[in-house]
Scaffold this motif. Structure first.
Motif, PDB file in Angstrom:
ATOM      1  N   PHE A 170       0.835  -1.204   0.000  1.00  0.00           N
ATOM      2  CA  PHE A 170       0.000   0.000   0.000  1.00  0.00           C
ATOM      3  C   PHE A 170       0.869   1.253   0.000  1.00  0.00           C
ATOM      4  O   PHE A 170       0.547   2.260  -0.619  1.00  0.00           O
ATOM      5  CB  PHE A 170      -0.944   0.003   1.209  1.00  0.00           C
ATOM      6  N   GLU A 173       2.018   1.960  -3.427  1.00  0.00           N
ATOM      7  CA  GLU A 173       0.941   2.566  -4.196  1.00  0.00           C
ATOM      8  C   GLU A 173       0.991   4.093  -4.023  1.00  0.00           C
ATOM      9  O   GLU A 173       0.726   4.848  -4.950  1.00  0.00           O
ATOM     10  CB  GLU A 173      -0.388   2.021  -3.693  1.00  0.00           C
ATOM     11  N   ARG A 174       1.342   4.506  -2.809  1.00  0.00           N
ATOM     12  CA  ARG A 174       1.416   5.939  -2.528  1.00  0.00           C
ATOM     13  C   ARG A 174       2.680   6.549  -3.129  1.00  0.00           C
ATOM     14  O   ARG A 174       2.629   7.592  -3.770  1.00  0.00           O
ATOM     15  CB  ARG A 174       1.388   6.151  -1.020  1.00  0.00           C
ATOM     16  N   THR A 178       0.541   5.935  -7.882  1.00  0.00           N
ATOM     17  CA  THR A 178      -0.660   5.285  -8.421  1.00  0.00           C
ATOM     18  C   THR A 178      -1.872   5.499  -7.521  1.00  0.00           C
ATOM     19  O   THR A 178      -3.000   5.489  -8.003  1.00  0.00           O
ATOM     20  CB  THR A 178      -0.430   3.781  -8.635  1.00  0.00           C
ATOM     21  N   LEU A 179      -1.636   5.698  -6.217  1.00  0.00           N
ATOM     22  CA  LEU A 179      -2.777   5.955  -5.330  1.00  0.00           C
ATOM     23  C   LEU A 179      -3.452   7.261  -5.748  1.00  0.00           C
ATOM     24  O   LEU A 179      -4.671   7.335  -5.894  1.00  0.00           O
ATOM     25  CB  LEU A 179      -2.325   6.030  -3.868  1.00  0.00           C
ATOM     26  N   GLU A 180      -2.619   8.290  -5.960  1.00  0.00           N
ATOM     27  CA  GLU A 180      -3.156   9.577  -6.390  1.00  0.00           C
ATOM     28  C   GLU A 180      -3.848   9.428  -7.740  1.00  0.00           C
ATOM     29  O   GLU A 180      -4.914   9.988  -7.968  1.00  0.00           O
ATOM     30  CB  GLU A 180      -2.000  10.570  -6.512  1.00  0.00           C
ATOM     31  N   ARG A 189     -13.505   5.624  -2.096  1.00  0.00           N
ATOM     32  CA  ARG A 189     -12.476   5.234  -1.136  1.00  0.00           C
ATOM     33  C   ARG A 189     -12.729   3.857  -0.557  1.00  0.00           C
ATOM     34  O   ARG A 189     -11.809   3.057  -0.401  1.00  0.00           O
ATOM     35  CB  ARG A 189     -12.365   6.280  -0.016  1.00  0.00           C
ATOM     36  N   ILE A 192     -11.571   1.127  -2.822  1.00  0.00           N
ATOM     37  CA  ILE A 192     -10.129   0.884  -2.833  1.00  0.00           C
ATOM     38  C   ILE A 192      -9.752  -0.032  -1.670  1.00  0.00           C
ATOM     39  O   ILE A 192      -9.060  -1.034  -1.848  1.00  0.00           O
ATOM     40  CB  ILE A 192      -9.354   2.224  -2.726  1.00  0.00           C
ATOM     41  N   TYR A 196      -8.465  -3.948  -1.815  1.00  0.00           N
ATOM     42  CA  TYR A 196      -7.225  -4.392  -1.199  1.00  0.00           C
ATOM     43  C   TYR A 196      -7.450  -5.594  -0.308  1.00  0.00           C
ATOM     44  O   TYR A 196      -6.736  -6.583  -0.378  1.00  0.00           O
ATOM     45  CB  TYR A 196      -6.589  -3.250  -0.388  1.00  0.00           C
ATOM     46  N   THR A 246      -1.838  -1.515   6.210  1.00  0.00           N
ATOM     47  CA  THR A 246      -2.135  -0.474   5.223  1.00  0.00           C
ATOM     48  C   THR A 246      -2.387   0.859   5.925  1.00  0.00           C
ATOM     49  O   THR A 246      -2.004   1.904   5.424  1.00  0.00           O
ATOM     50  CB  THR A 246      -3.362  -0.839   4.367  1.00  0.00           C
ATOM     51  N   LEU A 336      -7.771   7.801   3.894  1.00  0.00           N
ATOM     52  CA  LEU A 336      -7.654   8.177   2.479  1.00  0.00           C
ATOM     53  C   LEU A 336      -8.219   9.578   2.226  1.00  0.00           C
ATOM     54  O   LEU A 336      -7.935  10.189   1.202  1.00  0.00           O
ATOM     55  CB  LEU A 336      -8.373   7.165   1.585  1.00  0.00           C
ATOM     56  N   HIS A 339      -6.048  12.334   1.099  1.00  0.00           N
ATOM     57  CA  HIS A 339      -5.717  12.518  -0.314  1.00  0.00           C
ATOM     58  C   HIS A 339      -6.886  13.065  -1.126  1.00  0.00           C
ATOM     59  O   HIS A 339      -6.688  13.761  -2.100  1.00  0.00           O
ATOM     60  CB  HIS A 339      -5.260  11.189  -0.921  1.00  0.00           C
TER      61      HIS A 339
END
Lengths: 342, 240
Positions: A170, A173-174, A178-180, A189, A192, A196, A246, A336, A339
């Protein structure tokens, strides 16, 4: 649809990242095996100190796999304390007193086995009473050490590896952006986080089953209860570890920082989850264990595997673990927000 | 002119550092709008707010009359981030399939779109290669392909041509013009001055303000210079 997209993608990434998959599946087996080798080695030949034991009886013991040392009472007690002998057999008039050193369960078992065999041979042949009184210098007549810690270790390894792999992936991913990127899509959210959990859940179930079956059938850990309860508890522990991993990855900027959570989050759980006997410590220290998921997992696993407990006995632990996993799950969704507000 | 994207009074600080101070802009349908400015001028921050993945301290961003962030509007926006947000273990096709599936593109349409966008960025033959083995320029192009994938009304491209050779840069711009002609609106950030000339309109960003905006020709005329680069220096006060 969206959840499935994430799930499928994670499965693909896992297939591509063979090293992580191998770590998750095989490293626990290796470490478990090493500990098993250390804690549950070959049958040990005990050394016995004989004090005032008559010749007839000594003969009975000579047929067993033991080393016999004849000693005076004081000399024998010193030897026992210094662990030069494993047990002391002392005849006081017609009473047979056996004192075991006791700090190593496998040694205890070896002594007990020898005494029992000697007893079986003695009873039909002699008319003398042979009914020994056992006592321990240290410890008690518990099960084997690995039987005792095995259930805790199963829970621990499931927790540990899922925590690390879930947290790091995780985190990546940040850091790789790719998370963004997926937050700039209409993905919600909760989708996601759910994606996971279900993507990892699949590998977690595989890992959990493998560890539990290996420990029980290959390493022959004491197993009094149902394998299904063991799987249930382990999977709940894994879910808790995944969601916690995570969640905490939000507080790490790279993989190394994630690894740094090990001494913070993992190691304390080992000490307070029941791997070490906490009977002698102050009650406020015991309270620390109450906030740690592994405490409940380990307690339930031990109950099932050693004492053969059913669902009624472990349900409290199951609910607490469910509570942990659910709270971490929700906290992930909330985290999340940092973000994207929506 | 119908404004597809509107930014109103946007200001944002990271800690003590004010990155955006008071940004206002309108972008119309079928327009390529360039955000020009040195690195650190706040271009990326500004586009993230339009995309909806960052919230401004004050001010608003609107896309087609809806205030961002909005999950519904995110469907209409194609975003290409400055860093290549790609799953390096997966192949290009698998990356595209992942995003296609998020946008709800179904089997045949999905296959069609994936082949289309890969042709546009010239990566068709590298479709099944793991992204790990891609060069920097190839990754940029794949990121662009992903942004184009779901045929968005609005394209927001953060430094799309960094690390791309001139020939491919030409072909990417040709694609942007095709997109614009179909009625798409495009925001492009760049710090390459000669690229700015290709935009319909430009906003020059500096120290958190739009120091000048207009068509490239207007900007050059008003500053009485021959190139965008000189114009930028002129508006920035370098000549005074």
């Amino acid at each position: 649809m969206n959840v499935q997209a994430i799930t499928v993608r994670i499965i693909r990434q896992f297939k591509r990242d063979k090293r992580s998959l191998a770590l998750m599946l095989l490293a626990p087996l290796l470490v478990l095996t090493l500990m098993w080798l250390v804690l549950d080695g070959d049958r040990y030949e005990p050394t016995l100190a004989f004090v005032n034991v008559p010749e007839q009886m000594t003969e009975l013991f000579k047929e067993q796999d033991v080393t016999i040392k004849k000693m005076g009472p004081t000399e024998a007690e010193t030897a026992l304390e210094e662990m030069k002998v494993d047990a002391l057999i002392h005849l006081n008039q017609s009473d047979v007193n056996i004192t075991l050193e006791g700090s190593d369960p496998s040694t205890n078992q070896a002594v007990m086995g020898a005494v029992q065999k000697a007893m079986q041979n003695a009873v039909p042949a002699q008319s003398m009473p042979f009914n020994p009184n056992f006592s321990y210098l240290h410890g008690s007549d518990e099960l084997g050490l690995f039987d005792n810690v095995g259930p805790v270790l199963i829970g621990f390894f499931v927790f540990f590896f899922v925590f690390i792999i879930g947290g790091v992936s995780f985190l990546r991913e940040r850091t790789q952006g790719t998370l963004e990127r997926i937050l700039s899509t209409p993905l919600k959210r909760w989708e996601i986080v759910t994606g996971y959990v279900s993507g990892f859940g699949l590998f977690t179930i595989l890992q959990t089953a493998l560890i539990a079956f290996f420990a029980i059938y290959a390493l022959d850990v004491w197993m009094a209860g149902s394998i299904w309860y063991v799987l249930l508890i382990s999977i709940l522990l894994a879910l808790t570890a995944l969601t916690l991993g995570t969640l905490l990855s939000a507080f790490a900027n790279n993989e190394f920082q994630m690894i740094q959570f090990i001494p913070l989050v993992i190691v304390p759980q080992v000490f307070f989850s029941g791997l070490f006997n906490l009977d002698a410590v102050a009650s406020w220290i015991k309270m620390i264990g109450q906030i740690m998921p592994l405490t409940y997992g380990a307690n339930a696993l031990r109950g099932v595997m050693i004492r053969g407990e059913g669902f009624a006995d472990i349900q409290m632990d199951v609910y607490v673990l469910l509570g942990f996993a659910a709270s971490f799950f929700i906290l992930n969704i909330v985290a999340l927000k940092k973000h994207r507000k929506l | 002119m119908e404004a597809v994207i509107e930014v109103k009074g946007m200001a944002h600080s990271f800690g003590d550092e004010a990155v955006l101070k008071d940004i206002n802009m309108e972008i119309g349908r079928g327009e390529i709008y360039g955000l020009l400015g040195p690195s650190g001028a706040g271009k990326t921050t500004l586009v993230k707010m339009i995309v909806g993945i960052m919230e401004a301290d004050t001010g608003e961003a609107w896309v087609e009359g809806v205030k961002m962030p909005s999950l519904e509007q995110m469907r209409k926006v194609g975003y290409m981030a400055q860093s290549d947000a790609l799953y390096s273990e997966l192949s290009a096709r698998e990356n595209l399939e992942f995003f296609a599936s998020i946008y709800g593109l179904k089997s045949r349409k999905r296959k069609e779109r994936i082949e289309d966008v890969m042709r546009v960025v010239g990566l068709t033959e590298h479709m099944d290669k793991p992204v790990r083995n891609y060069s920097g320029g190839m990754k940029r192009r794949l990121s662009l392909a992903i942004a184009l994938l779901h045929e968005p009304d609005v394209l927001i491209l953060d430094e799309p041509t960094v690390g791309i050779d001139p020939v491919l840069r030409q072909s990417i711009w040709a694609e942007l013009y095709r997109w614009k002609d179909k009625g798409g609106s495009i925001i492009v950030t760049t710090h390459v001055m000669d690229e700015a000339d290709k935009c319909d309109r430009l906003a020059m960003l500096r120290d958190g303000y739009v120091i000048a905006s207009g068509t490239p020709i207007e900007l050059k005329q008003q500053a009485d210079v021959d190139s965008i680069e000189e114009a930028f220096l002129a508006y920035g006060g370098a000549r005074s």
